[in-house]
Structure formats: C-alpha cells, structure tokens
Design a protein around this motif. Structure first.
Motif, PDB file in Angstrom:
ATOM      1  N   ALA A   1       1.906   5.033   4.780  1.00  0.00           N
ATOM      2  CA  ALA A   1       3.070   4.162   4.934  1.00  0.00           C
ATOM      3  C   ALA A   1       3.173   3.088   3.854  1.00  0.00           C
ATOM      4  CB  ALA A   1       3.048   3.503   6.317  1.00  0.00           C
ATOM      5  N   GLY A   2       2.345   3.164   2.832  1.00  0.00           N
ATOM      6  CA  GLY A   2       2.428   2.198   1.754  1.00  0.00           C
ATOM      7  C   GLY A   2       1.441   1.053   1.901  1.00  0.00           C
ATOM      8  N   VAL A   3       1.410   0.230   0.865  1.00  0.00           N
ATOM      9  CA  VAL A   3       0.391  -0.810   0.742  1.00  0.00           C
ATOM     10  C   VAL A   3       0.463  -1.837   1.865  1.00  0.00           C
ATOM     11  CG1 VAL A   3      -0.415  -2.716  -0.692  1.00  0.00           C
ATOM     12  CG2 VAL A   3       0.245  -0.553  -1.757  1.00  0.00           C
TER      13      VAL A   3
ATOM     14  N   ARG B   1       1.599  -1.890   4.978  1.00  0.00           N
ATOM     15  CA  ARG B   1       1.104  -1.474   6.301  1.00  0.00           C
ATOM     16  C   ARG B   1      -0.367  -1.106   6.249  1.00  0.00           C
ATOM     17  NH1 ARG B   1       6.083   2.045   8.928  1.00  0.00           N
ATOM     18  NH2 ARG B   1       7.546   0.319   9.030  1.00  0.00           N
ATOM     19  N   ALA B   2      -0.805  -0.541   5.141  1.00  0.00           N
ATOM     20  CA  ALA B   2      -2.227  -0.217   5.003  1.00  0.00           C
ATOM     21  C   ALA B   2      -3.064  -1.485   5.111  1.00  0.00           C
ATOM     22  CB  ALA B   2      -2.482   0.482   3.675  1.00  0.00           C
ATOM     23  N   VAL B   3      -2.648  -2.537   4.434  1.00  0.00           N
ATOM     24  CA  VAL B   3      -3.368  -3.805   4.476  1.00  0.00           C
ATOM     25  C   VAL B   3      -3.367  -4.389   5.883  1.00  0.00           C
ATOM     26  CG1 VAL B   3      -3.284  -6.212   3.692  1.00  0.00           C
ATOM     27  CG2 VAL B   3      -3.019  -4.353   2.038  1.00  0.00           C
ATOM     28  N   GLY B   4      -2.279  -4.189   6.614  1.00  0.00           N
ATOM     29  CA  GLY B   4      -2.203  -4.702   7.982  1.00  0.00           C
ATOM     30  C   GLY B   4      -3.284  -4.146   8.882  1.00  0.00           C
ATOM     31  N   ASN B   5      -3.764  -2.956   8.583  1.00  0.00           N
ATOM     32  CA  ASN B   5      -4.807  -2.336   9.400  1.00  0.00           C
ATOM     33  C   ASN B   5      -6.194  -2.898   9.120  1.00  0.00           C
ATOM     34  OD1 ASN B   5      -2.844  -0.720  10.454  1.00  0.00           O
ATOM     35  ND2 ASN B   5      -3.643   1.199   9.684  1.00  0.00           N
ATOM     36  N   MET B   6      -6.300  -3.745   8.105  1.00  0.00           N
ATOM     37  CA  MET B   6      -7.611  -4.251   7.685  1.00  0.00           C
ATOM     38  C   MET B   6      -7.834  -5.681   8.143  1.00  0.00           C
ATOM     39  SD  MET B   6      -7.473  -2.522   3.916  1.00  0.00           S
ATOM     40  CE  MET B   6      -6.777  -0.858   3.804  1.00  0.00           C
TER      41      MET B   6
END
Length: 219
Positions: A173-175, A177-182
């Motif tokens: 889903a892109g950067v 949203r990826a960062v949101g999972n961290m």
C-alpha cells in the motif's frame, strides 16, 4: 541505466548463487523489480554476470519463498499480491506469532526474552528516521525474534517461509501505510503481556496488532 538494472549490479565472483538470490530478493522487495515484472533469464543472467544455471537455482528459491510465480506459459514473473492474499498472510502470521508470544509468556524466567525484545524495539525506534527498507528490517527482526526466542525450530521455520510474502505485503500500500505498521507502542503491548506472564493477553496483543496492520495495508 534503468532502476531495475541498478538494483542488480555489483556481484562478486564468490558464492554467486547466494549473491544472486540476495540481489534479486532485494530488488523485488524494494521495488526495483515491480510486481508482474517478467523475469527473462538472458537479461537477468547478463545483468548479474552469472550463468543461466546459477540464475535458475536462485529463481527456484524465490519461487519457494513466494516472491516469484510461474505463469500459464511457463514464464516466471514477480508475484503480485491481492488484498485477500495479504489478509491470509496476516491470519497465518497471527496464528504463528500468537503461539510464540504465548509460549514466551509461559517461560519461567522471561528476563532475557523481554530484554531481547525490548532491544529490538529500541532499534525500531532508532530507525524512525532511516530509509524505509531499514525500518522494515527492524520491524521484521522483532517479529522474527518472537518466534526464535521460543526455541521452537518448527515454528521459526514456518514463519521464515512466509518472510518473502510478508516483505511484499508490507510494500503493498505504499510507504505511508507501511510506516504506520511500525508503531513501537503497538509492539510494546506484546512485550508487556509477555513480561507479565499472561499468555492469553500476549496472544491477544499479537492478534490485535496484526489485524490492525493488515486492515491498514488493504484499506
């Protein structure tokens, strides 16, 4: 020179299969070889500076990891994940990591386990200003540690077999949203439950985190 070519340069002349495997895996998970890209042996072997036989060995391994798929005409391409596949991956992750967290919470002495998990979280927090791929590695290191610290080799092997798909799902889903999972705080809830010796709370914390993460990726 294209981004795809740049992503595949720089192999040394030793242990070429492993280097080719690493270069291809990195190119796929970082977007140098986007989903659905055709993997043409003549082009890849030339770019990597290896024989087609060595390349085929690396590609077979990538198939096993779920990063590469075989099409109807026998042509290999980079796997493209659908939303339902990401949800399935995270359901399996939740089962494995939930089991791991519950086992860790039942350890008689959890001091060393908690310290290692906290150290992984510290690295995740420190990587907050680093490149996305570095942050992904820190995130995966925490989840891998959950499994490895149990000492259950079968559990760790099962998780590791999903790692390629996990990497691809993170980038789906892109950067942003990826960062949101961290988020370190969400991971900390898992560590707190383990430290408290509450296996059900630990399992629940994993399930809630991974459910939120998958929803975030496919929303």
């Amino acid at each position: 020179m294209s981004e795809k070519q740049n992503a595949l340069l720089g192999l040394k002349k030793t242990n070429l299969r492993e280097q080719a495997l690493s270069a291809l895996r990195t190119a796929i998970t970082r977007g140098g070889l986007p989903p659905r890209s055709a993997l043409i042996e003549t082009e890849l072997s030339e770019q990597l500076g290896i024989s087609r036989g060595t390349l085929r060995e690396a590609l077979r391994q990538l198939q096993q990891e779920g990063l590469v798929v075989l099409g109807d005409r026998g042509r290999l391409s980079v796997r493209s994940l659908e939303a339902h596949e990401i949800r399935e991956i995270f359901v399996v992750r939740s089962a494995l990591e939930g089991l791991a967290a519950a086992e860790l919470a039942l350890q008689d002495d959890r001091t060393g386990t908690v310290a290692e998990l906290q150290s992984a979280l510290d690295r995740m927090a420190e990587a907050g200003t680093e490149r996305l791929d570095d942050r992904i590695e820190c995130d995966l290191s925490f989840h891998r540690a959950l499994c490895s610290l149990t000492g259950n080799a079968t559990l760790l092997h099962s998780w590791t077999s999903l790692e390629g798909s996990i990497r691809m799902s993170i980038m789906y889903a892109g950067v942003e949203r990826a960062v949101g999972n961290m988020d370190v705080g969400k991971h900390m809830e898992i560590v707190k439950a383990i430290e408290a010796g509450d296996p059900e709370a630990a399992r629940r914390a994993v399930a809630e985190h991974l459910k939120w993460a998958s929803d975030n990726l496919v929303a």
